[in-house]
Design a protein around this motif. Structure first.
Motif, PDB file in Angstrom:
ATOM      1  N   VAL A 145       0.868  -1.178   0.000  1.00  0.00           N
ATOM      2  CA  VAL A 145       0.000   0.000   0.000  1.00  0.00           C
ATOM      3  C   VAL A 145       0.903   1.226   0.000  1.00  0.00           C
ATOM      4  N   LEU A 146       0.811   2.027  -1.054  1.00  0.00           N
ATOM      5  CA  LEU A 146       1.605   3.244  -1.147  1.00  0.00           C
ATOM      6  C   LEU A 146       0.672   4.446  -1.230  1.00  0.00           C
ATOM      7  N   GLY A 157      -4.416   5.884  -0.733  1.00  0.00           N
ATOM      8  CA  GLY A 157      -3.696   4.628  -0.611  1.00  0.00           C
ATOM      9  C   GLY A 157      -3.860   3.785  -1.864  1.00  0.00           C
ATOM     10  N   VAL A 158      -2.785   3.639  -2.635  1.00  0.00           N
ATOM     11  CA  VAL A 158      -2.822   2.827  -3.855  1.00  0.00           C
ATOM     12  C   VAL A 158      -2.564   1.373  -3.489  1.00  0.00           C
ATOM     13  N   LEU A 159      -3.422   0.483  -3.964  1.00  0.00           N
ATOM     14  CA  LEU A 159      -3.284  -0.943  -3.688  1.00  0.00           C
ATOM     15  C   LEU A 159      -2.529  -1.600  -4.839  1.00  0.00           C
ATOM     16  N   LEU A 160      -1.316  -2.048  -4.552  1.00  0.00           N
ATOM     17  CA  LEU A 160      -0.521  -2.768  -5.551  1.00  0.00           C
ATOM     18  C   LEU A 160      -0.571  -4.249  -5.212  1.00  0.00           C
ATOM     19  N   GLU A 358      -6.216   1.233  -8.494  1.00  0.00           N
ATOM     20  CA  GLU A 358      -7.174   0.919  -7.428  1.00  0.00           C
ATOM     21  C   GLU A 358      -6.731   1.602  -6.136  1.00  0.00           C
ATOM     22  N   TYR A 359      -7.707   2.199  -5.452  1.00  0.00           N
ATOM     23  CA  TYR A 359      -7.403   2.951  -4.242  1.00  0.00           C
ATOM     24  C   TYR A 359      -8.149   2.371  -3.042  1.00  0.00           C
ATOM     25  N   LYS A 362     -11.818   3.279  -2.088  1.00  0.00           N
ATOM     26  CA  LYS A 362     -12.425   4.017  -3.191  1.00  0.00           C
ATOM     27  C   LYS A 362     -12.690   3.153  -4.411  1.00  0.00           C
ATOM     28  N   GLY A 363     -12.075   1.974  -4.475  1.00  0.00           N
ATOM     29  CA  GLY A 363     -12.266   1.091  -5.615  1.00  0.00           C
ATOM     30  C   GLY A 363     -11.400   1.473  -6.794  1.00  0.00           C
ATOM     31  N   THR A 364     -11.732   0.923  -7.953  1.00  0.00           N
ATOM     32  CA  THR A 364     -10.918   1.108  -9.143  1.00  0.00           C
ATOM     33  C   THR A 364     -11.362   2.327  -9.939  1.00  0.00           C
TER      34      THR A 364
END
Length: 497
Positions: A145-146, A157-160, A358-359, A362-364
């Motif tokens: 999570v970045l 928060g970006v979900l990688l 994707e956040y 918040k979703g994609t």
């Protein structure tokens, strides 16, 4: 398959190769794997569902990264420069987080999570704890999570996911391609995608990682020389400081074969001086976003050499290069559906398995075809991608869209200008007027009208700045990104009503 596979693969090929730290006292692949397995047990025993890291570059980062992966939970590196309240707000978004923080920052995390360990405490506990078996994870599980830098909005928060990161590696990095004497200097911070990407890509290729916790141009150059560094990654402000420190002298870094830069726009004069200072080094411009798991376009060493040697190709130095394998791009009009032809500026959309988009919470934001809106204005010419700045930065003057980068690229070549940023300010007649905010060279003090004339002679009249304001420095993030909203506020505060 998760990112811990990277460590397993590297250990199977060269278990006794030093992969983290100084060549005389670093961690081998085998030792990194053992510490990660033990660190996973530390996280498991405390019921962690997220591992938070708050600290500078160092061996603890790869240990915690792979410990979290083996425990089947994401790692979330946070910006250690944030305030106590800001850090607490980010940690609060992460379910059952365990915080690992450097001693210098641990006090800011008090009460942010049930468990806050210093980096030294975590490493000590890892050495004392029996190793844990890896927890199987889905390719779709979140690995990292970045949080975005928040230069244009609140951090997100970006979900990688594991599949995003592994796709980037498998498509762009050759496994075990590095020889035993190759070393990468990592000075980009852990909370930046380049910092986390360095952990994975260097281990996957078999290249030893040397960390520089606190950047200084002298310290950076000395570490390159002392450790025989063969590759490095910097952000533009770092390279500018190195070039300024050298002051026209050669860098004298004979082992440095590759120097990559990215994360923000590189002023062409800085790049040209750097190419002269590092004549035997291959330069690489790497363009990517947090949401794309790192690099999506590369301007390679041959491109740099050809552009420098041929004045007709010199403009190519302002591009970010060609799209990497596995990625697709489209330049679309503002209606989000019309695909524009080559040479026309529009909005950059990208698609590929390394793209997250994707956040957290918040979703994609991917469209129905899987395309991600980068929010960067761009054009493609002869297969090269040119970035024109963020869409939010566009100045609308008299109904005409004007990209600040177009004007900045001209002004930065003025001998009296050290740095420049172009912003839009409210105007009753034109909607917005163009304001050039200039950091002058220390020995120069150009006149505003001289700067306006310089610009008018090289661009259409509508691109000439209405105002020229001089400042001591520009507000930037630690990774060199200009914070335009702060600059606008700063300028508006001193403008007459």
């Amino acid at each position: 398959m998760g990112i811990e596979t990277v460590l397993d693969m590297a250990s199977s090929v060269h278990p006794d190769r030093i992969v983290v730290g100084r060549r005389d006292a670093g961690l081998t692949c085998r030792q990194l794997g053992d510490l990660a397995a033990r660190g996973a047990a530390v996280l498991r025993d405390r019921g962690a569902r997220h591992a938070v890291f708050v600290g500078v570059n160092g061996p603890a980062l790869p240990v915690l990264t792979f410990a979290a992966a083996r425990a089947g939970i994401p790692i979330a590196p946070l910006n250690y420069r944030l305030s106590e309240g800001q850090l607490g707000a980010l940690v609060a978004q992460l379910d059952r987080a365990i915080v690992v923080a450097d001693e210098a920052y641990a006090a800011k995390l008090t009460g942010a999570a049930d468990t806050v360990l210093t980096t030294d405490e975590f490493l000590r506990l890892a050495r004392e704890t029996d190793p844990a078996e890896s927890v199987p994870v889905s390719d779709d599980a979140t690995a990292i999570v970045l949080f975005t830098s928040g230069t244009t909005s609140a951090p997100k928060g970006v979900l990688l996911r594991h599949r995003n990161l592994l796709s980037y590696l498998f498509n762009t990095v050759e496994f075990a391609s590095a020889s035993g004497n190759q070393a990468a200097l990592v000075s980009t911070p852990p909370y930046h995608i380049a910092g986390m990407g360095a952990v994975l890509s260097n281990l996957y290729s078999g290249r030893r990682m040397v960390y520089l916790p606190d950047f200084s141009p002298h310290g950076w150059l000395e570490l390159v020389r002392e450790e025989g560094v063969t590759s490095a990654m910097v952000v533009p402000t770092m390279l500018a400081r190195v070039v300024e420190h050298l002051d026209g002298a050669p860098a004298r870094t004979p082992t440095l074969a590759s120097l990559a830069y990215g994360g923000a726009r590189m002023p062409q004069p800085v790049l040209e001086r750097a190419l002269a200072a590092f004549p035997t080094t291959g330069f690489v411009n790497a363009y990517g976003l947090t949401e794309t798991s790192s690099t999506i376009a590369v301007l390679g060493p041959d491109d740099h050499r050809e552009a420098l040697a041929d004045p007709a190709l010199r403009g190519r130095l302002s591009s970010v290069g060609r799209i990497v394998p596995g990625m697709e791009t489209q330049i679309r009009a503002d209606d989000d559906t019309t695909v524009l032809s080559d040479g026309v500026t529009g909005m950059l959309w990208v698609r590929g398995p390394q793209v997250s988009g994707e956040y957290m919470g918040k979703g994609t934001v991917l469209d129905g075809g899987g395309w991600f809106p980068t929010r960067d204005r761009a054009r493609i010419e002869d297969g090269y991608l040119y970035i024109g700045g963020r869409a939010d930065d566009t100045i609308i003057r008299g109904g005409e869209n004007i990209a600040p980068a177009e004007i900045e690229d001209v002004l930065v070549h003025h001998d009296g200008i050290r740095e420049v940023a172009v912003i839009g300010l409210p105007d009753d007649e034109w909607g917005e007027r163009i304001c050039a905010v200039v950091v002058p060279e220390p020995s120069e003090q150009p006149e505003p009208e001289q700067i306006r004339a310089w610009c008018r002679a090289r661009l259409r009249g509508s691109r000439t700045p209405d105002d020229v304001i001089f400042v001591d420095d520009l507000p930037r993030t630690p990774t060199g990104k200009l914070v335009r909203r702060d600059l606008v506020s700063q300028v508006e505060a001193v403008q007459p009503a």
